[in-house]
Design a protein around this motif. Structure first.
Motif, PDB file in Angstrom:
ATOM      1  N   LYS A  70       0.822  -1.218   0.000  1.00 54.91           N
ATOM      2  CA  LYS A  70       0.000   0.000   0.000  1.00 54.91           C
ATOM      3  C   LYS A  70       0.856   1.268   0.000  1.00 54.91           C
ATOM      4  O   LYS A  70       1.858   1.359   0.710  1.00 54.91           O
ATOM      5  N   TYR A 112       0.609   5.821  -0.453  1.00 53.20           N
ATOM      6  CA  TYR A 112      -0.286   6.974  -0.283  1.00 53.20           C
ATOM      7  C   TYR A 112       0.145   8.105  -1.198  1.00 53.20           C
ATOM      8  O   TYR A 112       1.320   8.215  -1.543  1.00 53.20           O
ATOM      9  N   LEU A 169      -7.532   4.933   4.814  1.00 56.41           N
ATOM     10  CA  LEU A 169      -6.516   5.998   4.877  1.00 56.41           C
ATOM     11  C   LEU A 169      -6.051   6.132   6.320  1.00 56.41           C
ATOM     12  O   LEU A 169      -6.857   6.406   7.212  1.00 56.41           O
ATOM     13  N   THR A 184      -5.004   6.305  -1.587  1.00 58.76           N
ATOM     14  CA  THR A 184      -4.128   5.162  -1.337  1.00 58.76           C
ATOM     15  C   THR A 184      -4.342   4.087  -2.394  1.00 58.76           C
ATOM     16  O   THR A 184      -5.453   3.926  -2.909  1.00 58.76           O
TER      17      THR A 184
END
Ligand SMILES: Cc1cc2nc3c(=O)[nH]c(=O)nc-3n(C[C@H](O)[C@H](O)[C@H](O)COP(=O)(O)OP(=O)(O)OC[C@H]3O[C@@H](n4cnc5c(N)ncnc54)[C@H](O)[C@@H]3O)c2cc1C
Length: 452
Positions: free
Chosen positions: A312, A314, A362, A391
């Motif tokens: 993941k 951002y 998030l 994200t």
């Protein structure tokens, strides 16, 4: 793993291809025309659709979302980063990860408890940190990235697409002597590989990018990846999808591939489920799996494990309040693993890696780390009151090498697992995939996937 069994060899006589290549004919005039179904309309799927349609094939793209590039390809760092072939898995990574343990806003976070897939992926990642493996992986990524950069430029000339692209390079900024030393080593490797890079001192950095003036006291030097570019990847994918449509590619949106149907040898069809619940089978001659982080699930029933983990990341995108205070050169802050790209009147800041399954929540600590970076680096430049946080899940293999080539099912091919460099590698991967499917040798030295 090198591909040497052209699927297309059954369809296209190899010698005829070599002969026509030698004479400079366009290949599609001699390619056996197939109907090809592609799963996924992210950067990997749309690029594959483009290069396959350009060689004359009939192409259908199946996408569960309502438009192209709404998942990982939506708001990435925007860098065409040919100057960063070194994978995350390198000899320094294990110590670095240990130093970051327990820090909430660390660039890399390994959340516990970990499921079996993550532990297995982590162990494979550790193996890729061995110096020999890192060298091999760096070379393979560098070759594919350089090839991809050339293909992107050619594609832009051919189609004229616009996506806030800038060809000002990527500036890798170093704020400590250790990082600068590492940068100098990378620069040497890039020079050996023929990839454009220059070391810059503080003054040269400021001359290149006046918006860095505020940082001058802290900057110890930088490396400019001069072959690098930047731009909005989602816009790129959307524009390229439009060109694909004009070239006859069919996009089927709001439709999921529930499963790949196969008899153990070949795919017989894709079992589709549309948004309104309707189910149907789509049949084609050949299939491409380009479903990003969701690719392994579709292959699991067919006995082929794809070591892709959703890592993941951002980003935040902000309108500019004072455009002259914001950089136009795309930047990489090597110490904090944050990248930054300018798209017209917007600035995108992206980074961080979190291993936490398919979770897309998030995390506010990680969001505010990006916002703080923007405020510290370029005070007053962005409208920080309205950050657009996002994200996405990088489809990451332990080596960071994408999986491109043939699967264990005779008429199914892969273009997936592009990890941290999915945009940088998109055009080259798709061109190579099209070559493989057309029974031709791709013009790039890369360990293409060939099922055992
Ligand atoms: C924070 C961040 C920053 C990044 N920065 C950069 C950068 O600066 N430069 C760079 O080169 N790369 C960067 N990347 C990496 C890059 O964005 C990815 O590698 C790339 O977007 C992956 O593209 P993809 O097409 O493989 O996956 P995706 O974009 O996720 O596309 C896969 C598509 O398949 C569809 N799909 C999945 N399963 C199914 C199904 N069963 N049926 C139908 N459709 C399905 C999905 O809806 C999706 O649209 C970054 C990534 C992140 C997260």
């Amino acid at each position: 793993m090198r591909n040497n069994r052209g699927f297309g060899n059954a369809l296209t006589p190899g010698y005829w291809n070599l002969f026509t290549r030698f004479l400079g004919f366009r290949h599609h005039t001699h390619t056996h025309i197939m109907h090809i179904a592609i799963i996924g309309a992210g950067l990997a799927g749309v690029s594959a659709a483009w290069y396959l349609s350009q060689t004359g094939h009939r192409v259908t793209v199946i996408e569960r979302d309502a438009a192209p590039a709404l998942e990982t390809s939506y708001a990435n760092g925007g860098q065409i980063s040919i100057s960063h072939p070194e994978p995350w898995a390198n000899p320094g990574a294990p110590m670095q990860v240990l130093r970051w343990l327990g820090k909430k806003d660390a660039p890399l976070l390994f959340r516990w408890p970990a499921e079996a897939a993550r532990i297995r992926w982590g162990l494979e990642f550790l193996r890729e940190c061995l110096p020999g493996r890192t060298r091999q992986n760096t070379l393979a990524i560098a070759h594919l990235a350089a090839f991809s950069g050339q293909r992107l430029k050619a594609l832009r000339e051919e189609t004229g697409i616009e996506y806030n692209q800038l060809s000002r390079g990527v500036l890798h900024m170093y704020f400590s002597p250790e990082n600068l030393h590492h940068g100098e080593q990378q620069h040497k490797i890039l020079q050996e590989l023929g990839i454009g890079s220059r070391m810059l001192d503080r003054d040269a950095c400021l001359e290149l990018e006046p918006a860095l003036a505020h940082l001058a006291p802290h900057l110890v030097g930088a490396m400019l990846g001069s072959d690098d570019e930047s731009g909005d990847a989602q816009r790129f994918a959307t524009e390229l999808a439009r060109c694909c449509r004009e070239a006859g590619v069919e996009f089927v949106f709001d439709t999921s591939v529930a499963s790949i149907e196969a008899d153990g040898q070949r795919v017989s069809g894709l079992s589709l489920r549309s948004g309104n619940g309707e189910a149907r089978l789509l049949q084609a001659d050949a299939y491409v799996l380009a479903a990003g982080s969701y690719s392994p699930q579709l292959m699991r029933p067919h006995g082929e494990r794809l070591a892709i983990y959703p890592v993941k990341g951002y980003s935040t995108t902000m309108e500019l309040a004072q455009p002259d205070k914001a950089p136009t050169v795309s930047l990489t802050d090597e110490s904090r693993r944050i990248v930054c790209s300018r798209f017209g009147n917007r600035l995108r800041i992206a980074g961080t890696a979190e291993l936490n399954g398919y979770n897309l929540d998030l995390d506010l600590d990680r969001c505010s780390a990006l916002l703080r970076w923007a405020e510290d680096m370029f005070p007053g430049a962005c409208n920080t009151a309205e950050p657009n946080y996002w994200t996405g899940l990088r489809p990451t293999t332990p080596s960071n090498l994408p999986i491109i080539g043939r699967s264990r099912l005779a008429n199914l091919f892969y273009n997936t697992g592009h990890g941290t460099l999915g945009w940088t590698l998109a055009c080259g991967s798709a061109q190579a995939l099209a070559d493989i499917m057309n029974g031709q040798q791709p013009a790039v030295d890369y360990p293409f996937w060939k099922s055992r």
